[in-house]
Design a protein around this motif. Structure first.
Motif, short mmCIF file in Angstrom:
data_model
loop_
_atom_site.label_atom_id
_atom_site.label_comp_id
_atom_site.label_asym_id
_atom_site.label_seq_id
_atom_site.Cartn_x
_atom_site.Cartn_y
_atom_site.Cartn_z
N LYS A 1 0.81 -1.29 -0.10
CA LYS A 1 -0.02 0.00 0.12
C LYS A 1 0.63 1.32 -0.05
N ASP B 1 -4.80 -5.32 -0.72
CA ASP B 1 -5.18 -5.19 0.38
C ASP B 1 -6.73 -5.81 0.59
N SER B 2 -6.96 -6.36 1.88
CA SER B 2 -7.97 -7.15 1.75
C SER B 2 -9.44 -5.95 1.58
N GLU B 3 -9.17 -4.77 2.19
CA GLU B 3 -10.29 -3.81 1.97
C GLU B 3 -10.44 -3.29 0.59
N GLU C 1 -4.49 3.20 4.86
CA GLU C 1 -5.29 2.50 3.85
C GLU C 1 -6.52 3.54 3.49
N ASN D 1 -1.82 1.47 9.92
CA ASN D 1 -2.41 0.96 8.86
C ASN D 1 -3.44 1.33 8.38
N LYS D 2 -4.53 1.59 9.12
CA LYS D 2 -5.82 2.18 8.37
C LYS D 2 -5.61 3.49 8.02
MG MG Z 1 -5.71 -4.00 4.93
#
Ligand code: MG
Ligand code: NAD
Length: 390
Positions: free
Chosen positions: A122, A147-149, A218, A214-215
């Protein structure tokens, strides 16, 4: 056969990618695998997959890698220039799973040859989003989120018009300290921060989940990837990590993406895109799960979220400053030289210093400027920490 390379093959995402590719050995022709200090893993995977070349990021480990690969016919190389050279070798698909801004230069090199870039890293979009997207367009290269999201948002958008999107909601587990009293956070240790409640990931992203850096990354990644405005991006704490993201449309519909927390889903989706294929992943049993919770994040507990908003507001090289300062602060936390909450304080002070120095710094978003800014921000973290200690 599809030609593929995996950057950061020895890490958590990298190993999951090797796993998926190894299940269909007749379909993939592995060109390059790269890693860091884990030479034996790198060599083992390079031998098993019949890779053309294996690269370690560390020049001092070249001889070890050569020894581990002797008689295999796999080329060995080391260092940053070798990583970029490996990324210039023609392939169809590349997994970008190096951790940190070190993934940026090989990612850009991949795009230059028009290959599909499966992007777990990311940091590439946080540091240089507009530059990277322009590069992809110029070379007709596809970027797919891992990235999963972001994979979830990407999937919810299939067949939709981006102009009908009202909001994007990304979920967060809340990390290791979700239920801790705030007053205990200054004493949080590296060991405690390295335990994620739901996902099994590399140590750095796990600690970043506890701090919500991390968020924060993101949120910026979402803005860059999907071209939505910052005020359309929401974060919600979802302790079960089953819903990975939701896309809200103008008519009020919310499309959610659900699945067990296993990164092989997002990796497999990027590998098989635009098709879907069976993956070795547990199926979700909704009745066994019973209920899903959603909680608004407390910005006092997670100040990194506010910093992400400031960074998006500033734009330009601020993302590179933010990411590099965070990476260096995380190094210092892991080395036990600063406390858990000091990471945010230091990153915030470096962003302020950058704001003040803006008139004196070349603001053009070029790879050189991003790398120089990255270097400068790390240096400023060290200065800020010295100052605090003094
Ligand atoms: Mg993620
Ligand atoms: P990891 O620490 O497990 O692995 C990192 C890989 O990068 C290793 O192969 C390591 O050798 C290599 N590496 C480290 N420093 C390097 C350097 N300076 N130069 C070249 N190579 C270097 O990390 P991970 O958890 O697999 O995460 C990889 C990337 O994917 C990160 O950007 C992370 O944010 C992202 N991501 C990870 C997950 C996950 O489940 N692990 C989920 C979403 C996104």
């Amino acid at each position: 056969m599809r030609k593929v390379s995996i950057f950061g093959a020895t890490g958590s995402i990298g190993q999951n990618t090797v796993d998926l590719i190894s299940r269909a050995p007749t379909e993939y022709d592995v060109v390059a695998l790269t890693g860091g200090a884990n030479i034996s893993q790198l060599a083992e995977d390079a031998r098993n997959t019949g890779a053309q070349i294996a690269v370690t990021a560390y020049e001092s480990r070249l001889q070890d890698l050569k020894d581990a690969l002797s008689g295999s016919g796999v080329e060995a190389a080391a260092g940053q220039a070798a990583l970029v050279e490996a990324a210039s070798r023609p392939v169809d698909w590349v997994m970008s799973a190096i951790v940190g801004s070190a993934g940026l230069a090989p990612g850009i090199e991949t795009l230059k040859q028009g290959a599909t870039l499966a992007l777990a890293n990311k940091e590439t979009l946080v540091c240089a989003g507009p530059l990277v997207l322009e590069m992809a367009k110029a070379h007709n290269a596809q970027i797919l989120p891992v990235d999963s999201e972001h994979s979830a948002v990407f999937q919810a958008l299939v067949g939709e018009d981006i102009r009908s999107v009202d909001r994007v909601v990304i979920t967060a587990s809340g990390g290791a300290f979700r239920d801790w009293p705030i007053e205990d956070l200054p004493r949080a240790t590296v060991e405690q921060a390295s335990k994620h409640p739901n996902w099994d990931m590399g140590q750095r992203i796990t600690i970043d989940s506890a701090s919500m850096f991390n968020k924060a990354l993101e949120i910026i990644e979402t803005k860059e990837f999907f071209d939505v405005s910052p005020n359309q991006i929401e974060v919600v704490i979802h302790p079960e990590s089953i819903v990975h993201a939701l896309v809200g449309f103008q008519d009020g519909a919310l499309m959610a993406h659900l699945g067990v927390p296993d990164m092989r889903h997002a990796i497999g989706y990027a590998l098989n895109w635009p098709n879907r294929r069976e993956l070795p992943i547990q199926k979700l049993d909704l009745a066994a799960l019973g209920q899903l919770r959603f909680i608004a994040p407390d910005e006092a507990r997670y100040p990194a979220l506010r910093l992400a908003r400031e960074v998006m507001e500033s734009g330009g090289l601020s993302g590179a400053v933010f990411n590099a300062a965070k990476e260096r602060a995380l190094d210092l936390f892991i080395q036990r030289r600063i406390g858990f909450l000091e990471m945010t304080d230091v990153v915030s002070s470096v962003l302020d210093r950058f704001d003040g120095a803006k008139g004196h710094i070349d603001a053009a978003l070029t790879l050189d400027n991003v790398l120089q800014t990255d270097h400068l921000a790390r240096h400023w973290v060290d200065e800020a920490v010295l100052k605090r200690a003094g």
